[in-house]
Enzyme design. Structure first.
Site, PDB file in Angstrom:
ATOM      1  N   LYS A 172       0.841  -1.209   0.000  1.00 38.43           N
ATOM      2  CA  LYS A 172       0.000   0.000   0.000  1.00 38.43           C
ATOM      3  C   LYS A 172       0.871   1.252   0.000  1.00 38.43           C
ATOM      4  O   LYS A 172       0.568   2.245  -0.675  1.00 38.43           O
ATOM      5  CB  LYS A 172      -0.930  -0.005   1.225  1.00 38.43           C
ATOM      6  CG  LYS A 172      -1.749   1.286   1.422  1.00 38.43           C
ATOM      7  CD  LYS A 172      -2.645   1.564   0.223  1.00 38.43           C
ATOM      8  CE  LYS A 172      -3.713   2.607   0.429  1.00 38.43           C
ATOM      9  NZ  LYS A 172      -3.412   3.854   1.043  1.00 38.43           N
ATOM     10  N   GLU A 179       1.302   6.627  -6.760  1.00 32.14           N
ATOM     11  CA  GLU A 179       0.240   7.639  -6.890  1.00 32.14           C
ATOM     12  C   GLU A 179       0.854   9.044  -6.910  1.00 32.14           C
ATOM     13  O   GLU A 179       0.472   9.881  -7.740  1.00 32.14           O
ATOM     14  CB  GLU A 179      -0.719   7.475  -5.710  1.00 32.14           C
ATOM     15  CG  GLU A 179      -1.933   8.356  -5.701  1.00 32.14           C
ATOM     16  CD  GLU A 179      -2.746   8.129  -4.428  1.00 32.14           C
ATOM     17  OE1 GLU A 179      -3.070   9.130  -3.758  1.00 32.14           O
ATOM     18  OE2 GLU A 179      -3.045   6.963  -4.090  1.00 32.14           O
TER      19      GLU A 179
END
EC number: 1.1.1.44
Length: 445
Positions: A172, A179
């Site tokens: 993550k 991102e």
């Protein structure tokens, strides 16, 4: 609180009865009042909450990462039985997850550190889920996680067992780093199209709409096209009245810090973190703009030609960013003995999460073809794109440098690509210098 509430509603909508607890009685009552008729059962003490659950208990924690997570775990422990499962769905630093997994395992409890991506809407409708911990404990919660996860176009749920202890939260974290890179690359493309072609917001929206119908098809390109034409209550384009300071919550920084610990050249993503930092120096930048000279941007020439160059540069930059991110996953997998499945990881990013994109299937395909590939740039599809698009990336970076437009991640993409394909680098000189002043020795060819 919103993520926790939405995940509870998501689980309830799949046919489960969900016990809920919040330190704040008011927040618990609020959730119940706002959702009449739902199979949500409120509890106002930790003891009653824990005792309401079937064993082995499956408890999902959604609290602010850090000390809050430890406090929540400590409040649960007196009422737990051996074999009960705590799932931490927060944005937790992976080393904390490794520690908690070790401590709770020693006491006979199971701990699953779980990355959850997709924001508030994803939590409610279906996020991408990255669980790490004991495999046998995962099997006990897999039916629930599979039901609440996002579903990719081929019908596959966006959840898979990632690996032991901190693996889920590590993936993550790298997802969040990627991102950052995606967002900065897009911001630089926007800057180039505005600075080089003076495109209007309507033209920018049209350009991004076209891009979203091709190789760049992704959630971030999709929302960006909408952002360009959004107006405020005064009729001004909203993006044009937003202060140019990008905040961060620290997850990008964690990714870069881990890269340094592992000796991984995560240059593009790290530049995207630094770009946010320099954006926050607004007062200094305004003062410096009056003192430091540089070129004024000249027209980039033919509109259609330059737009296509920027599109190609953006796609290749994105590929370099993911190549770096997945290379770091490989290094972490070896360091922490996680045995990560990179193709499966790319698969669960295909829906529900912020970086969802059409091209993730290409990553899955690359690892299916060669699970041991050292770097995604070496996979046939990505090698072909690099062959075809590198000139556009070079042209765009050269234009930006000549015209004083900062493109830190585009420039990082070129530098990494050229360094990675260089059989010989000037590091021999650095090693000679190190030996000269510090007797660090060297290896001969």
């Amino acid at each position: 609180a919103v993520m926790g509430r939405n995940l509870a509603l998501n689980i309830e909508s799949r046919g489960y009865t969900v016990s809920i607890f919040n330190r704040s009685r008011e927040k618990t009552e609020e959730v119940i009042a706002e959702n009449p008729g739902k199979k949500l059962v409120p509890y106002y003490t930790v003891k009653e909450f824990v005792e309401s659950l079937e064993t082995p208990r499956r408890i999902l924690l959604m609290v602010k990462a850090g000390a809050g997570t430890d406090a929540a775990i400590d409040s649960l422990k007196p009422y737990l039985d051996k074999g009960d499962i705590i799932i931490d769905g927060g944005n937790t630093f992976f080393q904390d997850t490794i520690r908690r997994n070790r401590e709770l395992s020693a006491e006979g409890f199971n701990f699953i550190g779980t990355g959850v991506s997709g924001g508030e809407e994803g939590a409610l409708k279906g996020p991408s889920i990255m669980p790490g911990g004991q495999k046998e404990a995962y099997e006990l919660v897999a039916p629930i996680l599979t039901k609440i996860a996002a579903v990719a176009e081929d019908g596959e749920p966006c959840v898979t067992y990632i690996g032991a202890d901190g693996a889920g939260h590590y993936v993550k974290m790298v997802h969040n780093g990627i991102e950052y890179g995606d967002m900065q690359l897009i911001a630089e493309a926007y800057s180039l199209l505005k600075g080089g072609l003076n495109l209007s917001n309507e033209e920018l929206a049209q350009t991004f709409t076209e891009w979203n119908n091709g190789e760049l098809s992704s959630y971030l390109i999709d929302i960006t096209k909408d952002i360009f034409t959004k107006k405020d209550e005064d009729g001004n384009y909203l993006v044009d009245v937003i202060l140019d300071e990008a905040a961060n919550k620290g997850t990008g920084k964690w990714t870069s810090q881990s890269a340094l610990d592992l000796g991984e050249p995560l240059s593009l993503i790290t530049e995207s973190v630094f770009a946010r930092y320099i954006s926050s120096l607004k007062d200094q930048r305004v003062a410096a703009s009056k003192v430091l000279s540089g070129p004024q941007a000249q027209s980039a020439g033919d509109k259609a030609e330059f737009i296509e160059k920027v599109r190609r540069a953006l796609y290749l930059g994105k590929i370099v960013s993911y190549a770096q991110g997945f290379s770091q996953l490989r290094a972490a997998s070896e360091e922490y003995n996680w045995d990560l499945n990179y193709g499966e990881i790319a698969k669960i990013f295909r829906a529900g999460c912020i970086i969802r994109a059409q091209f993730l299937q290409k990553i899955t395909d690359a690892y299916a073809e060669n699970p041991q590939i050292a770097n995604l740039l070496l996979a046939p599809y990505f090698k072909q794109i690099a062959d075809d698009y590198q000139q556009a990336l070079r042209d765009v970076v050269a234009y930006a440098v000549q015209n004083g437009i900062p493109v830190p991640t585009f420039a990082a993409a070129v530098a990494y690509y050229d360094s990675y394909r260089a059989a010989v680098l000037p590091a021999n000189l650095i090693q000679a210098q190190r030996d000269y002043f510090g007797a660090h020795t060297y290896k001969r060819i």
